[in-house]
Write an enzyme that holds these catalytic residues in place. Structure first.
Site, PDB file in Angstrom:
ATOM      1  N   THR A 316      59.624  26.931  41.400  1.00 19.01           N
ATOM      2  CA  THR A 316      60.803  27.659  40.943  1.00 19.01           C
ATOM      3  C   THR A 316      61.874  27.602  42.023  1.00 19.01           C
ATOM      4  OG1 THR A 316      59.412  29.156  39.646  1.00 19.01           O
ATOM      5  CG2 THR A 316      61.672  29.847  40.058  1.00 19.01           C
ATOM      6  N   ASP A 426      47.376  34.389  32.702  1.00 17.25           N
ATOM      7  CA  ASP A 426      47.482  34.119  34.148  1.00 17.25           C
ATOM      8  C   ASP A 426      48.232  35.260  34.839  1.00 17.25           C
ATOM      9  OD1 ASP A 426      47.044  32.783  36.503  1.00 17.25           O
ATOM     10  OD2 ASP A 426      48.765  31.448  36.291  1.00 17.25           O
TER      11      ASP A 426
END
Length: 581
Positions: A316, A426
């Site tokens: 990211t 997750d």
């Protein structure tokens, strides 16, 4: 006669094989090695070529590189500054932040399949390598806006406006069409050029050409040898006619085969060009247009200096597209859904998932070589870093309770209010983001289903991360919302304690000992207060702290029926909610 015909047929087939092999043989020189050598010849102060790393991705996914289906480089576009439309004037270099310097390495001549080479508007200098002129498949060469010196290789200069070329070509004294036709005849092929710049000393004159596809051809006549008459060779006219007919048929078949493969390659290249259309699908209007170029430029061309996180699905990057608009760009590993309708359908479905405690999906880009998702940027970082660096014990309980409740609300929404329900699969501290007011936002929801387990970094064979995966999910690969509840319980234990899910201090215990086993051990030994982080037990309401501890342990029991739902967790946390910050 039959032997002669057979020999001729075999000779024609041998010729066809040799011709086809020569036509479609691939250059053994590895294109990735060529690109890396080319990169080493450039100076790159702004990290334009930071993605050119063989250890992180295939060379066909590197910035500016396009390949065919055989992973051969067919296009290399590294324009430093876009030229203003309809102008030949170089933009002010002070406003350009993406220039390459140095010289063009002769190794570029080994990119034998390249069709488009654009290095315009950089700070490149030196002489243009002779090897460029040997690239037989090169169709577009754009070197304008640089400072090349030396002789210009005769008339073989394409789109080199604003370069310094010492040799006077004097094209203005000739008709442009004849000058170009001589150039094309020298190359023995047709070239497509967007702009052909002519030079006279330092003067630059642009000749706009829409399309150049013709060149002079010469046909060689064949005069038969009078000595090789049918009488002398022992062949009758009908036999000669048969040989000629067979030769014509074989030649026609060869031409059809060549056209067939050439058409397939042309279609593949066309598909690559279509797939590489740089489009951004925008779901949320942020007040300014978002383009592929503006997003990639705002990330510093995905430079490490702008990387704010790594995960199982990609990295990211922070992207400041304007002073008042900062975004987070999650660059995904290009997987099996690239360009697939299922990928676009799944992304569009995620766009409908909206909640105050979910990271907002603003848009995305998906092509054969690049995929990324665009989210709103949260300046508070992620919960993993917050746990490591927390330093306000006086406000600790209020902050921790707020974070726990925000995450519970987000999960309850995914499980109870989405149709079909969304399973995160997750949940961990690094996937929980914070703003400056300690509001928590759940990220990466839906990506496990979207990208598949092959894109996850987990070695268990299931989506998720060691230490957070529910035991029944790890053993059976069957997932339900109760697996998310288990992961949430682990996060709460980390939030209120100084231990990690698989803390190094657990190594002295038996295999499988984790934060859940440790918390149960502390309770059984009457040491509940030792579970909590330093100062929390003394400053927080102890009854409420114990309730949250019991909630976390209940979320992590083996029995699915005993684990609460996230809706029940929200209800409990709201009941013990402290006064507002």
């Amino acid at each position: 006669m039959k032997r002669n015909l057979l020999a001729l047929f075999l000779l024609l087939n041998l010729f066809a094989f040799s011709f086809s092999r020569k036509l479609f043989s691939e250059n053994a020189f590895h294109d990735e090695t060529v690109l890396l050598e080319l990169k080493s010849s450039f100076s790159d102060p702004n990290g334009v070529l930071s993605s050119w790393d063989p250890n992180s991705s295939n060379h066909c996914s590197w910035f500016g590189v396009s390949c065919n289906f055989d992973s051969r480089v067919v296009s290399l576009i590294l324009r430093g500054c876009d030229e203003p439309q309809g102008s030949l004037h170089l933009p002010d270099s002070s406003s350009c932040s993406s220039r390459l310097g140095g010289e063009i390495s002769p190794v570029v001549g080994n990119l034998s399949e390249i069709r488009v080479l654009s290095l315009a508007f950089n700070d490149l200098g030196g002489q243009i390598p002779e090897e460029i002129w040997g690239l037989e498949k090169l169709e577009v060469l754009d070197l304008q806006g640089n400072t090349f010196t030396g002789e210009s290789h005769g008339n073989r200069v394409l789109n080199q406006g604003l370069n310094r070329i010492s040799k006077d070509l004097n094209p203005v004294d000739e008709k442009p069409k004849l000058w170009i036709q001589r150039f094309l005849a020298n190359f023995g092929k047709s070239l497509k050029v967007s702009r052909f710049s002519s030079f006279s000393g330092n003067a630059v004159r642009g000749i706009e050409l829409r399309k150049l596809m013709s060149f002079n051809e010469e046909e060689d006549g064949v005069t038969p040898n009078s000595d090789e008459s049918p009488g002398k060779t022992g062949l009758y006219p009908i036999e000669i006619a048969s040989i000629v007919s067979a030769s014509v048929i074989v030649f026609v078949l060869l031409v059809l085969v060549v056209l067939f493969f050439y058409t397939r390659k042309w279609k593949r290249n066309s598909q690559i060009q279509v797939a590489e259309t740089k489009e951004i699908k925008v779901f949320v209007d942020i007040g300014l247009p978002l383009t592929y170029e503006s997003i990639v430029r705002a990330t510093g061309y995905f430079s490490n200096s702008n990387c704010i996180g790594h995960g199982g699905f990609g990295s990211t990057y922070k992207a400041e597209v304007s002073p008042n608009n900062v975004l987070a760009v999650k660059r995904l590993s290009v997987g099996r859904f690239q360009g697939d309708q299922q990928f676009h359908a799944e992304i569009s479905a995620l766009e409908m998932v909206r909640h105050p405690n979910l990271v907002m999906l603003i848009g995305y880009h998906a092509s054969e070589t690049e995929m990324f998702l665009i989210y709103n940027y949260l300046s508070g970082g992620n919960l993993e870093d917050f746990i490591k660096e927390r330093s306000k014990p006086a406000l600790e309980w209020k902050i921790l309770h707020k974070i726990a409740l925000d995450v519970a609300r987000a999960l309850a929404y995914l499980h109870e209010h989405c149709s079909p329900k969304v399973l995160h699969r997750d949940i961990k501290p690094s996937n929980i983001l914070l703003d400056n007011n300690f509001n928590a936002y759940l990220s990466d929801f839906g990506l496990s289903k979207l990208l598949g387990t092959s894109q996850s970094h987990v070695t268990t064979g299931v989506a998720g991360t060691f230490g957070y995966v529910a035991p029944e999910y790890a053993m059976t690969c069957r997932v339900s919302e109760k697996a998310d509840v288990y992961s949430y319980g682990i996060v709460i234990l980390e939030l209120i304690s100084d231990k990690r899910a698989l803390d190094p201090s657990f190594s002295s215990h038996e295999n499988g000992f984790n934060i859940v086993s440790w918390a149960h051990m502390m309770l059984s030994q009457g040491k509940a207060k030792e579970v909590f982080t330093k100062g929390l037990w003394e400053t927080g309401p102890q009854d409420d702290l114990v309730e949250v501890l019991h909630l976390a342990l209940k979320c992590t029991v083996d029995s699915l029926s005993i684990r609460p739902t996230m809706k029940q967790a929200v209800k409990l946390l709201k009941r013990i909610q402290p006064s507002r910050l």
